[in-house]
Design an enzyme around this catalytic site. Sequence first.
Site, short mmCIF file in Angstrom:
data_model
loop_
_atom_site.label_atom_id
_atom_site.label_comp_id
_atom_site.label_asym_id
_atom_site.label_seq_id
_atom_site.Cartn_x
_atom_site.Cartn_y
_atom_site.Cartn_z
N ILE A 1 0.85 -1.20 0.00
CA ILE A 1 0.00 0.00 0.00
C ILE A 1 0.88 1.25 0.00
O ILE A 1 1.04 1.91 1.03
CB ILE A 1 -0.96 0.02 1.22
CG1 ILE A 1 -1.74 -1.29 1.33
CG2 ILE A 1 -1.93 1.20 1.09
CD1 ILE A 1 -2.70 -1.35 2.49
N PRO A 2 1.49 1.56 -1.16
CA PRO A 2 2.30 2.78 -1.20
C PRO A 2 1.43 4.02 -1.00
O PRO A 2 0.34 4.11 -1.55
CB PRO A 2 2.94 2.75 -2.58
CG PRO A 2 2.22 1.73 -3.37
CD PRO A 2 1.50 0.83 -2.42
N HIS A 3 1.94 4.93 -0.17
CA HIS A 3 1.24 6.19 0.09
C HIS A 3 2.27 7.22 0.51
O HIS A 3 3.41 6.88 0.78
CB HIS A 3 0.15 6.01 1.16
CG HIS A 3 0.66 5.44 2.45
ND1 HIS A 3 1.03 4.11 2.57
CD2 HIS A 3 0.86 6.00 3.66
CE1 HIS A 3 1.44 3.89 3.81
NE2 HIS A 3 1.35 5.02 4.50
N GLY A 4 1.87 8.46 0.57
CA GLY A 4 2.81 9.54 0.86
C GLY A 4 3.18 9.65 2.32
O GLY A 4 2.57 9.03 3.18
#
Length: 142
Positions: free
Chosen positions: A61-64
């Site tokens: 879950i790539p996120h900033g």
Amino acid sequence: MEMEITFQDIELNMAFQTKEDSIRYAGRKLVERGYVVEPYIETMIQRDILTTTYIGNGVAIPHGTDEARDFILKSGIVVLQVPQGIEYNGECATVIFGIAGKNNTHMDILSQIAIVCSNEDNVKRITNAESKEEIIQILNGK
């Protein structure tokens, strides 16, 4: 609560050379869908360097980063189905959720995804889904 996800938020049968390629693709998809502005993508790369965005069961879950708040226009999720998998820190991710949460909603989004993906059968069903509609149904608990 159903996840707000549309056909335009999903990409089927993707393949990537590197984890970073998959994160950048997810970021560009978030930009394209109007959820974030371009600088958000680099914060997604930074987040994964700080701590892996692989959560287990074949899911990343790539996120900033926390500092990326100003780059988020509205909450959104994109789903990348990667049947052959891509390596995330020694693990194989077959489903990648790029997320952006406006006003601290990212924790709600993360928990919704975690609930669905804690069941390995759901992840297998998403990985093997042949349509975007099928993925939406799985994410919405059907």
